[in-house]
Design an enzyme around this catalytic site. Structure first.
Site, PDB file in Angstrom:
ATOM      1  N   GLU A  64     -16.151  -5.639 -25.263  1.00 38.06           N
ATOM      2  CA  GLU A  64     -14.706  -5.871 -25.105  1.00 38.06           C
ATOM      3  C   GLU A  64     -13.922  -4.557 -25.020  1.00 38.06           C
ATOM      4  OE1 GLU A  64     -16.610  -7.606 -27.484  1.00 38.06           O
ATOM      5  OE2 GLU A  64     -16.727  -9.228 -26.011  1.00 38.06           O
ATOM      6  N   ARG A  89      -6.363   9.744 -28.850  1.00 36.98           N
ATOM      7  CA  ARG A  89      -7.418   8.962 -29.492  1.00 36.98           C
ATOM      8  C   ARG A  89      -8.809   9.575 -29.314  1.00 36.98           C
ATOM      9  NH1 ARG A  89      -6.291   3.760 -30.826  1.00 36.98           N
ATOM     10  NH2 ARG A  89      -8.443   3.232 -30.357  1.00 36.98           N
ATOM     11  N   SER A 109     -16.025  -8.549 -34.916  1.00 36.98           N
ATOM     12  CA  SER A 109     -15.757  -8.010 -33.571  1.00 36.98           C
ATOM     13  C   SER A 109     -16.960  -8.136 -32.625  1.00 36.98           C
ATOM     14  CB  SER A 109     -15.302  -6.541 -33.666  1.00 36.98           C
ATOM     15  OG  SER A 109     -14.136  -6.436 -34.449  1.00 36.98           O
ATOM     16  N   LEU A 166     -37.016   6.718 -39.017  1.00 36.33           N
ATOM     17  CA  LEU A 166     -35.906   5.771 -38.854  1.00 36.33           C
ATOM     18  C   LEU A 166     -35.832   5.230 -37.422  1.00 36.33           C
ATOM     19  CD1 LEU A 166     -33.060   4.747 -40.053  1.00 36.33           C
ATOM     20  CD2 LEU A 166     -32.101   6.722 -38.853  1.00 36.33           C
ATOM     21  N   ASP A 223     -15.386   2.132 -37.172  1.00 34.68           N
ATOM     22  CA  ASP A 223     -14.014   1.891 -36.695  1.00 34.68           C
ATOM     23  C   ASP A 223     -13.024   2.860 -37.341  1.00 34.68           C
ATOM     24  OD1 ASP A 223     -12.114   0.587 -35.182  1.00 34.68           O
ATOM     25  OD2 ASP A 223     -11.795  -1.016 -36.655  1.00 34.68           O
ATOM     26  N   GLY A 224     -11.933   3.119 -36.633  1.00 29.69           N
ATOM     27  CA  GLY A 224     -10.829   3.914 -37.197  1.00 29.69           C
ATOM     28  C   GLY A 224     -10.625   5.278 -36.548  1.00 29.69           C
ATOM     29  N   HIS A 230     -12.554  10.114 -31.541  1.00 30.12           N
ATOM     30  CA  HIS A 230     -13.915   9.738 -31.140  1.00 30.12           C
ATOM     31  C   HIS A 230     -14.838  10.953 -31.229  1.00 30.12           C
ATOM     32  CE1 HIS A 230     -12.378   5.904 -30.046  1.00 30.12           C
ATOM     33  NE2 HIS A 230     -11.761   6.295 -28.940  1.00 30.12           N
TER      34      HIS A 230
HETATM   35  C1  IPE Z   1     -15.351  -2.624 -32.932  1.00 32.86           C
HETATM   36  O1  IPE Z   1     -14.161  -1.947 -33.109  1.00 32.86           O
HETATM   37  C2  IPE Z   1     -16.189  -1.926 -31.903  1.00 32.86           C
HETATM   38  C3  IPE Z   1     -16.709  -0.612 -32.282  1.00 32.86           C
HETATM   39  C4  IPE Z   1     -16.555  -0.008 -33.430  1.00 32.86           C
HETATM   40  C5  IPE Z   1     -17.457   0.040 -31.265  1.00 32.86           C
HETATM   41  P1  IPE Z   1     -12.828  -2.388 -32.361  1.00 32.86           P
HETATM   42  O2  IPE Z   1     -11.772  -1.458 -32.785  1.00 32.86           O
HETATM   43  O3  IPE Z   1     -13.060  -2.520 -30.901  1.00 32.86           O
HETATM   44  O4  IPE Z   1     -12.585  -3.854 -32.963  1.00 32.86           O
HETATM   45  P2  IPE Z   1     -11.277  -4.760 -32.918  1.00 32.86           P
HETATM   46  O5  IPE Z   1     -10.793  -4.780 -31.500  1.00 32.86           O
HETATM   47  O6  IPE Z   1     -10.272  -4.126 -33.830  1.00 32.86           O
HETATM   48  O7  IPE Z   1     -11.739  -6.090 -33.426  1.00 32.86           O
HETATM   49  C1  IPE Z   2     -13.784   2.801 -33.109  1.00 32.77           C
HETATM   50  O1  IPE Z   2     -12.546   3.370 -33.352  1.00 32.77           O
HETATM   51  C2  IPE Z   2     -14.453   3.373 -31.893  1.00 32.77           C
HETATM   52  C3  IPE Z   2     -14.516   2.450 -30.764  1.00 32.77           C
HETATM   53  C4  IPE Z   2     -14.144   1.217 -30.763  1.00 32.77           C
HETATM   54  C5  IPE Z   2     -15.050   2.993 -29.534  1.00 32.77           C
HETATM   55  P1  IPE Z   2     -11.230   2.795 -32.690  1.00 32.77           P
HETATM   56  O2  IPE Z   2     -10.991   3.543 -31.413  1.00 32.77           O
HETATM   57  O3  IPE Z   2     -11.259   1.340 -32.563  1.00 32.77           O
HETATM   58  O4  IPE Z   2     -10.143   3.239 -33.763  1.00 32.77           O
HETATM   59  P2  IPE Z   2      -8.863   2.405 -34.230  1.00 32.77           P
HETATM   60  O5  IPE Z   2      -9.353   1.091 -34.744  1.00 32.77           O
HETATM   61  O6  IPE Z   2      -7.967   2.257 -33.040  1.00 32.77           O
HETATM   62  O7  IPE Z   2      -8.278   3.266 -35.304  1.00 32.77           O
HETATM   63 MG    MG Z   3     -10.697  -0.165 -33.835  1.00 29.76          MG
END
Ligand code: IPE
Ligand code: IPE
Ligand code: MG
Length: 253
Positions: free
Chosen positions: A71, A37, A200, A135, A24-25, A41
């Protein structure tokens, strides 16, 4: 081996057998740089490469990466299509290197909604690497923990009806459900980057007794050092599985 002896052995492990990562992030990482964004990715692909090679070096047996949740379709259309294009591209561009390194690739999640060509790319990549004994890399795309459990039960029912048997609820037990999940192995260590302390809808069943390591590092900045810290954290924990610390340490019962 007795049940407690098994838990004692699990507690002594310093390298987790199964690591799952909520990557995430990416969006915040891109925003901080004034970029869209999808830029985050794309940068995250390099972190995936680092995570996979670290897992191979450490002798981790299973690595499960959360790439797209069931989701995440709720996101803006252009982000979703950008992500799907990225998976499709990365799958083809990375698979040969994975194969050379004896990695066995599995894509987990509901692929029934993907285009025929994407499904074919996935199954070609899985086929190429299916006999590798290094792995096991599970990549979760359109994955949801609740879906996984429902899907497992549906598979059990389908197998019974294929055998001409009617459904008998008494056959359900933990082992049977586990075996029908997309990734049957219990998770030992869950890592989440980006600082959020939530699951999540990731591997709900398999996370029952995993240790959790949350890092504020955003996924595109994830590297061997962060992974190493998470593994050290894991090694320092006392895993009790409902027992007492004394039982796990081999003291008084
Ligand atoms: C969880 O991250 C899903 C992935 C990393 C693929 P999200 O960014 O979607 O989670 P929420 O919505 O903050 O819980
Ligand atoms: C995780 O990063 C990747 C996916 C959920 C696909 P995010 O896109 O959720 O990044 P933030 O949480 O908005 O920073
Ligand atoms: Mg996120």
């Amino acid at each position: 081996m007795s049940e407690i002896a098994e838990f004692q052995q699990l507690n002594r492990q310093t390298v987790p057998n199964h690591v799952a990562i909520i990557m995430d992030g990416n969006g915040r990482w891109a925003n901080l740089r004034g970029k869209p964004r999808i830029f985050g990715h794309r940068a995250g692909v390099e972190s995936v490469r680092r995570a996979v090679s670290f897992a191979c070096e450490k002798g981790i047996r299973v690595l499960t990466l959360f790439a797209f949740s069931s989701e995440n379709w709720r996101r803006p259309k252009d982000e979703v299509s950008g992500l799907m294009d990225l998976f499709s591209w990365a799958l083809t561009s990375e698979v040969k290197k994975l194969h050379r390194n004896q990695v066995k690739l599995k894509v987990i999640g509901d692929r029934s909604v993907f285009s025929e060509s994407f499904v074919k790319r996935i199954s070609d990549a899985e086929k190429l690497t299916e006999n590798n004994d290094g792995l096991l890399l599970n990549v979760a795309v359109n994955y949801g923990g609740r879906w996984d459990i429902i899907n497992a039960v549906k598979r059990i029912c389908a197998e019974m009806s294929d055998k001409g048997e009617s459904f008998d609820a008494d056959v359900l037990n933990e082992q049977l459900v586990s075996e029908h999940l997309e990734a049957p192995q219990d998770v030992d260590l869950l890592i989440r980057t980006g600082g959020e302390k939530r699951i999540s809808n990731f591997l709900l069943w398999q996370l029952a007794y995993s240790e959790m390591y949350v890092s504020d590092v955003l996924w595109p900045d994830f590297n061997e050092e962060v992974f190493q810290r998470a593994v050290e954290y894991f090694a320092s924990r006392e895993r009790r599985f409902g027992c007492t610390g004394e039982q796990i340490r081999g003291g008084k019962r």
